[in-house]
Design a protein around this motif. Structure first.
Motif, PDB file in Angstrom:
ATOM      1  N   LEU A   1    -126.401  11.357  73.505  1.00  0.00           N
ATOM      2  CA  LEU A   1    -124.922  11.702  72.342  1.00  0.00           C
ATOM      3  C   LEU A   1    -125.002  13.040  71.888  1.00  0.00           C
ATOM      4  CD1 LEU A   1    -122.484   9.634  72.394  1.00  0.00           C
ATOM      5  CD2 LEU A   1    -123.113   8.772  70.577  1.00  0.00           C
ATOM      6  N   THR A   2    -125.898  13.162  71.094  1.00  0.00           N
ATOM      7  CA  THR A   2    -126.380  14.624  70.241  1.00  0.00           C
ATOM      8  C   THR A   2    -126.057  15.792  71.675  1.00  0.00           C
ATOM      9  OG1 THR A   2    -127.121  14.148  68.586  1.00  0.00           O
ATOM     10  CG2 THR A   2    -127.490  16.096  68.336  1.00  0.00           C
TER      11      THR A   2
ATOM     12  N   ASP B   1    -136.453  -0.262  52.067  1.00  0.00           N
ATOM     13  CA  ASP B   1    -135.233  -0.843  51.628  1.00  0.00           C
ATOM     14  C   ASP B   1    -134.321  -0.238  52.399  1.00  0.00           C
ATOM     15  OD1 ASP B   1    -133.259  -0.307  50.377  1.00  0.00           O
ATOM     16  OD2 ASP B   1    -134.256   1.512  49.244  1.00  0.00           O
ATOM     17  N   SER B   2    -134.108  -1.766  53.581  1.00  0.00           N
ATOM     18  CA  SER B   2    -133.406  -1.416  55.342  1.00  0.00           C
ATOM     19  C   SER B   2    -131.929  -1.237  54.536  1.00  0.00           C
ATOM     20  CB  SER B   2    -133.641  -2.620  56.042  1.00  0.00           C
ATOM     21  OG  SER B   2    -132.775  -3.128  55.342  1.00  0.00           O
ATOM     22  N   GLY B   3    -131.255  -1.344  53.162  1.00  0.00           N
ATOM     23  CA  GLY B   3    -129.946  -0.127  53.542  1.00  0.00           C
ATOM     24  C   GLY B   3    -129.017   0.856  54.100  1.00  0.00           C
ATOM     25  N   PRO B   4    -130.021   1.828  53.273  1.00  0.00           N
ATOM     26  CA  PRO B   4    -129.047   2.328  53.510  1.00  0.00           C
ATOM     27  C   PRO B   4    -129.333   3.392  55.292  1.00  0.00           C
ATOM     28  CG  PRO B   4    -130.600   3.420  51.538  1.00  0.00           C
ATOM     29  CD  PRO B   4    -131.041   1.612  51.844  1.00  0.00           C
ATOM     30  N   VAL B   5    -130.507   2.913  55.867  1.00  0.00           N
ATOM     31  CA  VAL B   5    -130.744   3.428  57.310  1.00  0.00           C
ATOM     32  C   VAL B   5    -129.571   2.009  58.336  1.00  0.00           C
ATOM     33  CG1 VAL B   5    -132.361   2.471  58.828  1.00  0.00           C
ATOM     34  CG2 VAL B   5    -133.204   3.526  57.115  1.00  0.00           C
ATOM     35  N   SER B   6    -129.771   0.948  57.652  1.00  0.00           N
ATOM     36  CA  SER B   6    -128.625   0.037  58.201  1.00  0.00           C
ATOM     37  C   SER B   6    -127.121   0.725  58.612  1.00  0.00           C
ATOM     38  CB  SER B   6    -128.369  -1.192  57.561  1.00  0.00           C
ATOM     39  OG  SER B   6    -127.681  -2.256  57.997  1.00  0.00           O
ATOM     40  N   LEU B   7    -127.158   1.017  56.777  1.00  0.00           N
ATOM     41  CA  LEU B   7    -125.565   1.792  57.175  1.00  0.00           C
ATOM     42  C   LEU B   7    -125.006   2.847  57.464  1.00  0.00           C
ATOM     43  CD1 LEU B   7    -125.197   1.338  53.248  1.00  0.00           C
ATOM     44  CD2 LEU B   7    -123.976  -0.247  54.633  1.00  0.00           C
ATOM     45  N   SER B   8    -126.317   3.817  57.823  1.00  0.00           N
ATOM     46  CA  SER B   8    -126.396   4.838  57.827  1.00  0.00           C
ATOM     47  C   SER B   8    -126.018   4.647  59.482  1.00  0.00           C
ATOM     48  CB  SER B   8    -126.885   5.691  58.574  1.00  0.00           C
ATOM     49  OG  SER B   8    -128.242   5.543  58.526  1.00  0.00           O
ATOM     50  N   LEU B   9    -126.711   4.533  59.832  1.00  0.00           N
ATOM     51  CA  LEU B   9    -126.519   4.047  61.635  1.00  0.00           C
ATOM     52  C   LEU B   9    -125.353   3.134  62.291  1.00  0.00           C
ATOM     53  CD1 LEU B   9    -130.026   1.839  62.233  1.00  0.00           C
ATOM     54  CD2 LEU B   9    -129.033   4.050  64.038  1.00  0.00           C
ATOM     55  N   ARG B  10    -124.356   2.307  61.355  1.00  0.00           N
ATOM     56  CA  ARG B  10    -123.107   2.132  61.562  1.00  0.00           C
ATOM     57  C   ARG B  10    -122.351   3.052  61.401  1.00  0.00           C
ATOM     58  NH1 ARG B  10    -125.538  -2.412  60.123  1.00  0.00           N
ATOM     59  NH2 ARG B  10    -124.296  -4.372  61.012  1.00  0.00           N
ATOM     60  N   ALA B  11    -122.224   4.035  60.492  1.00  0.00           N
ATOM     61  CA  ALA B  11    -121.688   5.407  60.389  1.00  0.00           C
ATOM     62  C   ALA B  11    -122.006   6.422  61.998  1.00  0.00           C
ATOM     63  CB  ALA B  11    -122.233   5.522  59.712  1.00  0.00           C
ATOM     64  N   ALA B  12    -123.172   5.948  62.231  1.00  0.00           N
ATOM     65  CA  ALA B  12    -123.734   6.326  63.581  1.00  0.00           C
ATOM     66  C   ALA B  12    -122.695   6.036  65.213  1.00  0.00           C
ATOM     67  CB  ALA B  12    -125.000   7.171  63.642  1.00  0.00           C
ATOM     68  N   ALA B  13    -122.725   4.867  65.038  1.00  0.00           N
ATOM     69  CA  ALA B  13    -121.663   4.324  66.148  1.00  0.00           C
ATOM     70  C   ALA B  13    -121.231   4.647  66.506  1.00  0.00           C
ATOM     71  CB  ALA B  13    -122.870   3.403  65.860  1.00  0.00           C
ATOM     72  N   LEU B  14    -121.155   4.163  64.748  1.00  0.00           N
ATOM     73  CA  LEU B  14    -118.783   4.029  64.537  1.00  0.00           C
ATOM     74  C   LEU B  14    -117.708   6.404  65.014  1.00  0.00           C
ATOM     75  CD1 LEU B  14    -116.199   3.239  63.861  1.00  0.00           C
ATOM     76  CD2 LEU B  14    -116.670   4.211  60.991  1.00  0.00           C
ATOM     77  N   LEU B  15    -119.095   6.431  64.383  1.00  0.00           N
ATOM     78  CA  LEU B  15    -119.169   7.703  65.066  1.00  0.00           C
ATOM     79  C   LEU B  15    -119.021   8.915  66.583  1.00  0.00           C
ATOM     80  CD1 LEU B  15    -117.782  10.711  63.914  1.00  0.00           C
ATOM     81  CD2 LEU B  15    -120.057  11.514  63.737  1.00  0.00           C
ATOM     82  N   GLY B  16    -120.364   7.679  66.541  1.00  0.00           N
ATOM     83  CA  GLY B  16    -120.533   9.049  68.015  1.00  0.00           C
ATOM     84  C   GLY B  16    -120.065   7.974  69.480  1.00  0.00           C
ATOM     85  N   TRP B  17    -119.738   7.062  69.476  1.00  0.00           N
ATOM     86  CA  TRP B  17    -119.234   5.860  70.058  1.00  0.00           C
ATOM     87  C   TRP B  17    -118.026   6.041  70.474  1.00  0.00           C
ATOM     88  CZ3 TRP B  17    -123.749   4.820  68.949  1.00  0.00           C
ATOM     89  CH2 TRP B  17    -124.499   3.909  69.358  1.00  0.00           C
ATOM     90  N   GLY B  18    -116.863   6.187  68.804  1.00  0.00           N
ATOM     91  CA  GLY B  18    -115.482   6.420  69.097  1.00  0.00           C
ATOM     92  C   GLY B  18    -115.378   8.128  69.618  1.00  0.00           C
ATOM     93  N   TRP B  19    -116.354   9.177  69.125  1.00  0.00           N
ATOM     94  CA  TRP B  19    -115.741  10.314  69.806  1.00  0.00           C
ATOM     95  C   TRP B  19    -116.091  10.158  71.308  1.00  0.00           C
ATOM     96  CZ3 TRP B  19    -119.723  12.549  72.904  1.00  0.00           C
ATOM     97  CH2 TRP B  19    -119.634  14.326  73.750  1.00  0.00           C
ATOM     98  N   THR B  20    -117.028   9.642  72.193  1.00  0.00           N
ATOM     99  CA  THR B  20    -117.485   9.507  73.648  1.00  0.00           C
ATOM    100  C   THR B  20    -116.021   8.559  74.223  1.00  0.00           C
ATOM    101  OG1 THR B  20    -119.745   8.588  73.496  1.00  0.00           O
ATOM    102  CG2 THR B  20    -118.374   8.797  75.544  1.00  0.00           C
ATOM    103  N   SER B  21    -115.256   7.970  73.234  1.00  0.00           N
ATOM    104  CA  SER B  21    -114.483   7.065  74.189  1.00  0.00           C
ATOM    105  C   SER B  21    -113.089   7.948  74.108  1.00  0.00           C
ATOM    106  CB  SER B  21    -113.808   5.874  73.481  1.00  0.00           C
ATOM    107  OG  SER B  21    -115.154   4.519  73.699  1.00  0.00           O
ATOM    108  N   LEU B  22    -113.614   8.902  73.252  1.00  0.00           N
ATOM    109  CA  LEU B  22    -111.989  10.258  72.820  1.00  0.00           C
ATOM    110  C   LEU B  22    -112.366  10.616  73.908  1.00  0.00           C
ATOM    111  CD1 LEU B  22    -111.654  10.430  69.086  1.00  0.00           C
ATOM    112  CD2 LEU B  22    -110.057   9.186  70.176  1.00  0.00           C
ATOM    113  N   ILE B  23    -113.418  10.964  74.116  1.00  0.00           N
ATOM    114  CA  ILE B  23    -113.773  12.666  75.470  1.00  0.00           C
ATOM    115  C   ILE B  23    -112.979  11.393  76.665  1.00  0.00           C
ATOM    116  CG2 ILE B  23    -115.302  13.724  76.222  1.00  0.00           C
ATOM    117  CD1 ILE B  23    -114.961  15.091  74.875  1.00  0.00           C
TER     118      ILE B  23
END
Length: 243
Positions: A137-138, A183-205
């Protein structure tokens, strides 16, 4: 044979569908805390089949979109590698869906409260799928940056480049912000943010290319348009449109 527009529509709906299903599960799954548990852990437990299906169906939809992109974008800058990378991204999602991660951090209920210490084959293959997802994706972001830049569309070129930089930055940032494996919180939130951004970008393309295809736009690189414009000024004609 499916139409090109139909295949691209698969990609346009895939990202929002995935995100919606994850959000519903985030706040309805007993014992699951999105602030602590990575979204992949939704594939565990009695209702884990929902997230397994979500990964798999979304991946198949993006693979279909890759075929549509292949048909629509070739020939031209990025017309080969763009679709290939989107297809690889879809395959990575299917792998991540079929193979589930390890129980940990108290989920599913009854699982150890600690982070996983031993990784089975399924978890290893799940992580391989995740690497394929975010790696391809990157790379696709920068392939499409080149394509949009070649057609003089600076806004889309900038959006693609910014997404390509933000995806690994989010993943690395989540890891660095974490205070150790427990401490899994930061990783969990960053994965969600990356999914929101990456999946959304691909759909927009996919939606962007589908709209251009529906309008019958012919894609002509900037340098070629300049040559065509010179020909037009000398008495020639052209019906080429911008990307």
């Amino acid at each position: 044979m499916p139409s090109t527009r139909g295949l691209l529509a698969c990609g346009a709906v895939a990202g929002p569908l995935f995100i919606l299903v994850v959000l519903v599960q985030d706040y309805t799954r007993a014992g699951f805390d999105p602030r602590r548990h990575p979204l992949s852990m939704l594939g565990l437990g009695d209702l884990g089949w929902i997230q397994i299906a979500n990964f798999t169906i979304t991946g198949l939809l993006f693979i279909a979109a890759a075929v549509g992109l292949w048909r629509s974008l070739r020939p031209g800058p990025g017309g080969t590698w763009g679709p290939i990378l989107i297809g690889a991204y879809g395959i990575g999602l299917v792998i991540a869906g079929i193979f589930v991660t390890e129980p940990a951090w108290g989920y599913p209920p009854g699982a150890p409260a600690d982070p996983p210490h031993v990784f089975g084959l399924s978890s290893v293959l799940h992580n391989v799928g995740a690497i394929v997802v975010f790696g391809s994706l990157t790379a696709a972001c920068f392939v499409f940056t080149r394509r949009f830049a070649a057609y003089g569309d600076r806004r889309w070129a900038f959006a693609c480049a910014a997404t390509g930089v933000a995806l690994p930055a989010l993943l690395v940032g989540g890891t660095l912000a974490s205070d150790g494996p427990a401490d899994s919180g930061p990783v969990s939130l960053s994965l969600r943010a990356a999914a929101l951004l990456g999946w959304g970008w691909t759909s927009l393309i996919a939606a962007r290319v589908r709209a251009s295809d529906a309008a019958g736009v012919r894609f002509t690189p900037v340098l070629d348009r300049q040559g065509l414009n010179r020909n037009n000024s000398a008495g020639g004609h052209s019906d080429a449109n911008e990307f």
